[in-house]
Enzyme design. Structure first.
Site, PDB file in Angstrom:
ATOM      1  N   GLY A  77      59.676 -11.009  41.309  1.00  0.00           N
ATOM      2  CA  GLY A  77      60.692 -10.549  42.106  1.00  0.00           C
ATOM      3  C   GLY A  77      61.985 -10.080  41.461  1.00  0.00           C
ATOM      4  O   GLY A  77      61.661  -9.616  40.451  1.00  0.00           O
ATOM      5  N   SER A  78      63.306 -10.660  42.250  1.00  0.00           N
ATOM      6  CA  SER A  78      64.443  -9.822  41.475  1.00  0.00           C
ATOM      7  C   SER A  78      64.632 -10.372  40.253  1.00  0.00           C
ATOM      8  O   SER A  78      65.699  -9.926  39.768  1.00  0.00           O
ATOM      9  CB  SER A  78      65.619 -10.127  42.721  1.00  0.00           C
ATOM     10  N   THR A  79      63.994 -11.542  39.739  1.00  0.00           N
ATOM     11  CA  THR A  79      64.629 -11.982  38.256  1.00  0.00           C
ATOM     12  C   THR A  79      64.075 -10.962  37.441  1.00  0.00           C
ATOM     13  O   THR A  79      64.777 -11.273  36.566  1.00  0.00           O
ATOM     14  CB  THR A  79      63.895 -13.444  38.197  1.00  0.00           C
TER      15      THR A  79
END
Length: 657
Positions: free
Chosen positions: A396-398
């Site tokens: 995801g956004s990590t």
């Protein structure tokens, strides 16, 4: 009349007879050996007893590669001196003081040499009542400790709970019922063991218990229930360490068959999972053996003559970089949620914790598993034995840190430039059909790099990925260690940018930019990537094992350049410090943190509602000591990554304050 009487004269020498005897001896043909014995010797011992005695002794000691040779110096009488060498389970046996007496006899008209036999021809110094015995000299498996010397897998004492049938049988049915109720096991297990026993004086083991188990006193109130102390593996860390440490157990037939070097035997205990398995080669011990003649007088041993001895070899202890208390804290914070977490020291590369949740208590495999525990495992859809911290997940956004760094390196973005992004959805052009990239918030429409981090703007990072281009994206990601084995002695799944390391279309490239698509990252790798932000752009080689010669080394140098570090670091700080930041819940008084949230959507098409995994990775900035990444699966109805953030915050506060 002259009568000539011819006396049979043998052409066989005593050496010929000896050679025939020793060849039969070397090939373990005990029947042929017996045939060469003298008449008196055959009266002394029967063929059956002779064969049985040699068979029992030589098979028992594992005799093989038997070599027998006459000594160079011989007396002129009928006694021959020879040397015997053989391999055994206790190593080489070499006896140079063997004497064999040869006698010449006329048997059935043939005059030949025969062997005058007694127990000295089994082994020198052996008499009729003496026994050949084998003693196991026990060794100990290496123990596992955390960085402070706390035991994680140690050798200790358990109680073997069992039955003394002679007393137990007096009230058998009631005793079985009471015992099965207290232990929470099937009656049939106890009944089967009793039925197989034929000796009422024999102790029948049923289960093992910890020495502090409260059930012990109840069990000992049952007539005929006894306990014995036994050496066993103990796991002080409990559930928090199940997946990491694993457990030991009896070797299986399949495992034994794979042992081509003959290291193990049918009673060996081996590592089954986790570090017990990974470090089996160094942790395992090797029992010694001693073969000796037990000198017997009036039925009692008065002395022993050692024939061969191998000393026991203890396994090597393993000291880890793991922090026992931190591991327990993280496991407790995960509170049974399905997921994983890894904590590292960003400057040294020490791996401080590797947690899989939920897990299991390794002690169950060195005591026993109750019916209640078995049913609990059967009834849950979650596999407690799946080691999640070594799996790779959609980040995801990590992952946006990687995209941002590559984009800055390739001048694909200007960090201060405001891009106009309107609404929650965007597509490059009509060639994408119905597919659109969606962002969580459209609170702002003019977005620079810092804004994109604070609000976790998927559209901004999708645009950046397209500007970078597929070829550059895949090539530049290699500097972070994608598609490489992480250099740590634990099986961690490789991280990847895309299946088969290629994308092939713009939509997949755009999705990759914000951590969707086919990107997969392990929790350990994610912690390592983020550590570079507070370690002058370097990623350290992860250290799991401490010891002599182990030192901190750089695995990936300058993955983030000096010109990018401050930009990226400040954006990650703002994610927590800015009230609009997606990680603002993690803000701590007196400790400045940087971090990134992430929600990975797991679905096959854009319009369906799928499963979501929540991520949060955080680190301290001013005096970096800790990077923690955590993923919790199935957060779609729990607030997404906000279900994870407070847990990581609590961990950071616990460790740093």
């Amino acid at each position: 009349m002259t009568v000539l009487i011819f006396t049979g004269c043998s052409s066989q020498t005593k050496e010929d007879a000896f050679n025939a005897y020793k060849d039969s001896w070397a090939s373990k043909d005990y029947e042929k050996m017996y045939d060469i014995l003298s008449t008196d010797s055959k009266k002394y011992i029967s063929k059956e007893d002779f064969i049985t005695r040699y068979t029992n002794i030589y098979d028992g000691i594992g005799a093989k590669d038997i070599h027998i040779e006459l000594n160079d110096e011989q007396d002129k009488d009928d006694t021959l001196k020879f040397t015997l060498k053989m391999d055994s389970i206790a190593g080489e046996i070499k006896l140079e003081d063997f004497n064999i007496r040869m006698v010449e006899e006329d048997i059935d008209g043939e005059n030949n040499w025969h062997v005058k036999w007694d127990e000295n021809l089994i082994f020198p110094d052996m008499n009729k009542e003496d026994k050949v015995r084998i003693e196991t000299l026990y060794s100990e498996r290496g123990e596992i400790y955390d960085k402070s010397g706390n035991g994680l897998a140690v050798n200790g004492t358990r109680y073997n709970i069992g039955i003394y049938p002679k007393l137990f049988e007096e009230n058998k049915e009631s005793n079985i019922s009471n015992m099965s109720n207290i232990l929470d096991i099937d009656k049939e297990l106890i009944e089967d063991k009793l039925d197989k026993n034929t000796n009422p004086e024999y102790f029948i083991p049923i289960v093992k218990l910890s020495v502090d188990d409260t059930k012990l006193s109840q069990l000992l109130d049952i007539k005929g229930v006894k306990h014995q102390e036994v050496k066993e593996r103990i796991y002080p860390g409990g559930e928090a360490f199940g997946s990491l440490i694993g457990y030991t157990g009896s070797i299986t037939a399949e495992e034994l068959e794979k042992d081509k070097e003959g290291i193990y035997n049918s009673t060996s205990i081996v590592g089954k999972l986790g570090l017990e398995s990974v470090y089996e080669e160094s942790l395992r011990s090797k029992d010694g053996k001693e073969i000796y003649i037990s000198k017997i007088n009036d039925g009692k041993e008065i002395d022993k003559v050692v024939l061969a001895k191998t000393r026991p070899e203890d396994g090597k202890d393993l000291k880890l970089s793991i922090d026992m208390d931190l591991q327990k804290k993280i496991y407790n914070e995960m509170d049974g949620n399905v997921g994983a977490s890894v904590a590292i020291h960003p400057i040294t590369g020490e791996v401080l914790s590797m947690v899989s949740s939920p897990s299991f208590d390794s002690n169950l495999f060195t005591t026993y598993i109750s019916n209640t525990q078995s049913k609990e495992w059967e009834d849950t859809e979650v596999n407690e034995f799946q080691n999640r911290f070594n799996d790779a997940y959609s980040p995801g956004s990590t992952f946006k840190l990687v995209t941002a760094d590559i984009a800055l390196d390739k001048n694909s973005i200007n960090p201060s430039e405001k891009l106009s992004i309107n609404g929650k959805q965007w597509q490059k052009d009509n060639s994408w059909g119905d597919y659109k990239v969606t962002r969580v918030s459209d609170k702002i429409s003019n977005v620079n790099l810092n804004d994109a981090f604070v609000y976790s703007d998927n559209i901004y990072f999708a645009m950046a990925a397209l500007e970078i281009g597929e070829k550059n994206f895949i090539e530049e990601s290699k500097k972070f260690g994608f598609n490489e084995d992480i250099p740590v002695n634990y099986p961690i799944e490789k991280s990847q940018i895309a299946n088969e390391n290629k994308m092939g279309n713009e939509i997949l490239l755009a999705n990759t930019g914000y951590g969707q698509g086919e990107v997969l990252v392990s929790p350990l790798h994610l912690s390592l990537i983020y550590s570079s932000v507070v370690n002058e752009g370097d990623i350290m080689k992860p250290i799991l094992e401490q010891g002599e010669g182990v030192k901190s080394e750089i695995w990936k140098k300058d993955v983030i350049t000096d010109k990018n570090i401050d930009i990226l670091k400040q954006s990650l700080i703002n994610i927590i410090e800015d009230k609009n930041g997606t990680g603002n819940e993690a803000k701590l008084d007196g400790i400045k943190l940087a971090g990134k949230t992430g929600t990975a959507e797991l679905k096959s098409s854009q319009n369906e509602t799928g499963k979501e995994d929540g991520w949060f990775v955080a680190m301290d900035i001013d005096n970096p000591e800790l990077v923690v990444s955590m993923i919790i699966e199935g957060v779609e109805d729990k607030g997404g990554s906000h279900h994870v953030v407070p847990r990581v915050k609590n961990i950071m506060e616990y460790y740093l304050k």
